[in-house]
Design a protein around this motif. Structure first.
Motif, PDB file in Angstrom:
ATOM      1  N   SER A 115       0.832  -1.199   0.000  1.00  0.00           N
ATOM      2  CA  SER A 115       0.000   0.000   0.000  1.00  0.00           C
ATOM      3  C   SER A 115       0.873   1.258   0.000  1.00  0.00           C
ATOM      4  CB  SER A 115      -0.931   0.006   1.208  1.00  0.00           C
ATOM      5  OG  SER A 115      -1.735   1.161   1.196  1.00  0.00           O
ATOM      6  N   GLN A 119       1.094   4.270  -2.797  1.00  0.00           N
ATOM      7  CA  GLN A 119       0.914   5.695  -2.488  1.00  0.00           C
ATOM      8  C   GLN A 119       2.048   6.513  -3.088  1.00  0.00           C
ATOM      9  OE1 GLN A 119       0.021   6.628   1.673  1.00  0.00           O
ATOM     10  NE2 GLN A 119      -0.635   4.491   1.897  1.00  0.00           N
ATOM     11  N   PRO A 131      -4.746   5.772   1.999  1.00  0.00           N
ATOM     12  CA  PRO A 131      -4.679   4.372   2.448  1.00  0.00           C
ATOM     13  C   PRO A 131      -6.025   3.652   2.365  1.00  0.00           C
ATOM     14  CG  PRO A 131      -3.442   5.775   3.955  1.00  0.00           C
ATOM     15  CD  PRO A 131      -4.171   6.680   3.006  1.00  0.00           C
ATOM     16  N   LEU A 134      -7.024   3.180  -1.382  1.00  0.00           N
ATOM     17  CA  LEU A 134      -6.223   2.146  -2.039  1.00  0.00           C
ATOM     18  C   LEU A 134      -6.607   0.753  -1.552  1.00  0.00           C
ATOM     19  CD1 LEU A 134      -2.727   3.853  -2.245  1.00  0.00           C
ATOM     20  CD2 LEU A 134      -4.267   3.316  -4.124  1.00  0.00           C
ATOM     21  N   ARG A 135      -6.904   0.611  -0.261  1.00  0.00           N
ATOM     22  CA  ARG A 135      -7.355  -0.693   0.246  1.00  0.00           C
ATOM     23  C   ARG A 135      -8.638  -1.125  -0.472  1.00  0.00           C
ATOM     24  NH1 ARG A 135      -5.624   1.199   5.218  1.00  0.00           N
ATOM     25  NH2 ARG A 135      -7.698   1.930   5.780  1.00  0.00           N
TER      26      ARG A 135
END
Length: 183
Positions: A115, A119, A131, A134-135
């Motif tokens: 992750s 970024q 975060p 993106l998860r």
């Protein structure tokens, strides 16, 4: 290379984009290599004759989009976004889709990402929302069976399942002086 041709006068550019992405994703899930699928949209021809009968004599007018769509940049998506993209409280669906495409491109280029690496690669390290977003995107890609997840917590890595776009480097040749039998 797989070529899919769709002839239809009734599709807007947005519809063509959505349909094209779905076809490409489906064919990649069936094992075709990324970048080996082309989807072409053509206007339907006016007169179609079948067994001597005229089936269609006139092509309906093409549906016009409310606003023109800009072509997707070849460079990383995050770098091409306006500065407000990163500071907005919420991102629009097209912005999230562009972010997802950029993430997929980085995964294809590098093979796997954490992750934090994602970024940095997408220039989102200063965004508080990155975060969690993106998860969510990694989860969508995992559910689509495009990536696999390994590890847990800070050691989690997301691995691209398809072919990786690694540059082909020729092997280095090492020259060794042959020992001669003459002494």
């Amino acid at each position: 290379m797989a070529v899919v041709i769709i002839q239809s006068p009734n599709l807007s550019p947005e519809q063509e984009t959505r349909i094209g992405e779905r076809i490409i994703t489906t064919l990649q899930q069936e094992g075709l290599a990324p970048g080996s699928v082309v989807v072409m949209f053509r206007p339907e021809r006016g007169d179609i004759y079948l067994d001597g009968l005229l089936v269609q004599a006139e092509v309906p007018a093409r549906v016009q989009a409310p606003a023109p769509i800009a072509a997707k940049p070849a460079a990383p998506v995050a770098a091409a976004e306006p500065t407000g993209f990163k500071t907005k409280a919420r991102r629009s669906k097209p912005e999230l889709e562009d972010l997802k495409q950029g993430l997929m491109q980085k995964l294809q280029d590098q093979g796997s990402l954490s992750s934090f690496e994602a970024q940095v690669a997408l220039d989102l390290k200063d965004c508080d929302w990155a975060p969690a977003t993106l998860r969510r995107l990694f989860t969508e890609l995992e559910e689509a069976k495009l990536i696999t997840k390994s590890g847990q917590k800070r050691g989690t890595r997301y691995v691209w399942k398809g072919m990786v776009n690694t540059p082909q480097v020729p092997p280095t040749v090492k020259l060794v002086k042959a020992e001669s039998d003459e002494e």
